[in-house]
Design a protein around this motif. Structure first.
Motif, PDB file in Angstrom:
ATOM      1  N   ILE A 137      42.651  82.074  -5.134  1.00  0.00           N
ATOM      2  CA  ILE A 137      42.798  82.793  -3.866  1.00  0.00           C
ATOM      3  C   ILE A 137      41.997  82.115  -2.753  1.00  0.00           C
ATOM      4  O   ILE A 137      42.505  81.865  -1.658  1.00  0.00           O
ATOM      5  CB  ILE A 137      42.360  84.262  -4.024  1.00  0.00           C
ATOM      6  N   VAL A 138      40.741  81.806  -3.050  1.00  0.00           N
ATOM      7  CA  VAL A 138      39.885  81.139  -2.064  1.00  0.00           C
ATOM      8  C   VAL A 138      40.444  79.760  -1.725  1.00  0.00           C
ATOM      9  O   VAL A 138      40.462  79.344  -0.558  1.00  0.00           O
ATOM     10  CB  VAL A 138      38.441  81.024  -2.582  1.00  0.00           C
ATOM     11  N   CYS A 140      43.555  78.740  -1.767  1.00  0.00           N
ATOM     12  CA  CYS A 140      44.718  78.885  -0.881  1.00  0.00           C
ATOM     13  C   CYS A 140      44.277  79.180   0.543  1.00  0.00           C
ATOM     14  O   CYS A 140      44.778  78.582   1.508  1.00  0.00           O
ATOM     15  CB  CYS A 140      45.635  79.996  -1.384  1.00  0.00           C
ATOM     16  N   PHE A 141      43.325  80.091   0.668  1.00  0.00           N
ATOM     17  CA  PHE A 141      42.873  80.513   1.994  1.00  0.00           C
ATOM     18  C   PHE A 141      42.205  79.364   2.752  1.00  0.00           C
ATOM     19  O   PHE A 141      42.557  79.078   3.905  1.00  0.00           O
ATOM     20  CB  PHE A 141      41.915  81.694   1.863  1.00  0.00           C
ATOM     21  N   ILE A 142      41.231  78.703   2.123  1.00  0.00           N
ATOM     22  CA  ILE A 142      40.497  77.675   2.871  1.00  0.00           C
ATOM     23  C   ILE A 142      41.333  76.412   3.062  1.00  0.00           C
ATOM     24  O   ILE A 142      41.110  75.667   4.018  1.00  0.00           O
ATOM     25  CB  ILE A 142      39.140  77.349   2.218  1.00  0.00           C
ATOM     26  N   ASN A 143      42.299  76.155   2.169  1.00  0.00           N
ATOM     27  CA  ASN A 143      43.199  75.030   2.410  1.00  0.00           C
ATOM     28  C   ASN A 143      44.061  75.294   3.638  1.00  0.00           C
ATOM     29  O   ASN A 143      44.245  74.409   4.482  1.00  0.00           O
ATOM     30  CB  ASN A 143      44.085  74.772   1.191  1.00  0.00           C
ATOM     31  N   ALA A 144      44.593  76.502   3.731  1.00  0.00           N
ATOM     32  CA  ALA A 144      45.489  76.837   4.839  1.00  0.00           C
ATOM     33  C   ALA A 144      44.768  76.906   6.175  1.00  0.00           C
ATOM     34  O   ALA A 144      45.292  76.430   7.190  1.00  0.00           O
ATOM     35  CB  ALA A 144      46.192  78.159   4.552  1.00  0.00           C
ATOM     36  N   TYR A 145      43.555  77.462   6.183  1.00  0.00           N
ATOM     37  CA  TYR A 145      42.887  77.749   7.453  1.00  0.00           C
ATOM     38  C   TYR A 145      41.707  76.838   7.776  1.00  0.00           C
ATOM     39  O   TYR A 145      41.221  76.854   8.904  1.00  0.00           O
ATOM     40  CB  TYR A 145      42.422  79.204   7.474  1.00  0.00           C
ATOM     41  N   VAL A 180      50.987  75.779   0.374  1.00  0.00           N
ATOM     42  CA  VAL A 180      49.860  76.437  -0.284  1.00  0.00           C
ATOM     43  C   VAL A 180      50.307  77.130  -1.571  1.00  0.00           C
ATOM     44  O   VAL A 180      49.660  77.021  -2.612  1.00  0.00           O
ATOM     45  CB  VAL A 180      49.192  77.439   0.681  1.00  0.00           C
TER      46      VAL A 180
END
Length: 215
Positions: A137-138, A140-145, A180
């Motif tokens: 989850i983390v 995906c989030f930090i890769n995207a943003y 992602v």
């Protein structure tokens, strides 16, 4: 971390210093082993070439289980710093930051749960599963943003160019979201599963060595 000795009022200052020195040494050794394991990375068919799987989180997770979440984060940091010192960076530091954050996202929650349950079954079923899911989850989030935008900015390229690299290996990838979901998420799930499996197989044999002298 084995805290009984450290918090025992009968423990002498000399004993505490010896234990602290041993823990620092173990953090350094495990960090060095993790850095070496980073050298043996494997590209995956469903992700762009800059996503390569390695097993450097194995010593990090073992250290986190044995010495606690703070030690796990420090081992992760030592790994990254040694890698930067010896090999430098090919991603303007973006990949190194991502490796550190995502590695901590696995080892810290896994270690916290293990400390509460403190059983092999608890560590594997609850700690590792939670760590793997949280890391995914983390990740995906930090890769995207954070990571992908930072990578694009560092190399003066649009996000669409990175998405196109994903499209080249999977035609279903046509946006940042699908990138992602179809590259980053399965990459972290696979890595978490493999790291957990290896730790499950070797932790019982290795943990007594790390705990020796701290009981």
């Amino acid at each position: 971390m084995s805290t009984d000795v450290m918090t025992n009022p009968k423990t002498t200052t000399k004993e505490k210093k010896r234990i602290s020195t041993k823990i620092i040494a173990q953090i350094g050794v495990l960090g060095a082993i993790a850095m070496v394991l980073m050298l043996f990375d494997i590209p995956l068919p469903f992700a762009p070439t800059f996503y390569k799987i390695d097993f450097s989180e194995v010593p990090v997770l073992i250290g986190a289980f044995t010495m606690g979440p703070v030690a796990g984060a420090l081992i992760e940091l030592v790994k990254i710093l040694l890698n930067l010192l010896i090999r430098g960076t090919s991603t303007a530091g973006v990949g190194d930051l991502g490796n550190f954050l995502i590695g901590c996202a696995m080892c810290i929650p896994a270690s916290l749960i293990y400390q509460k349950l403190h059983s092999r079954k608890g560590a594997i079923i609850s700690g590792m599963v939670t760590g793997t899911v949280f890391m995914t989850i983390v990740g995906c989030f930090i890769n995207a943003y954070l990571l992908l935008p930072a990578y694009a900015a560092a190399f003066h390229m649009p996000i669409d160019a990175l998405v196109a690299m994903g499209t080249a290996v999977n035609s279903h990838i046509n946006s940042l979201l699908t990138f992602v979901l179809l590259s980053v998420a399965p990459f972290n799930l696979l890595k978490g599963f493999l790291v957990s499996l290896i730790v499950f197989l070797i932790y019982k044999k290795i943990s007594p060595i790390l705990q020796m002298g701290r009981e």
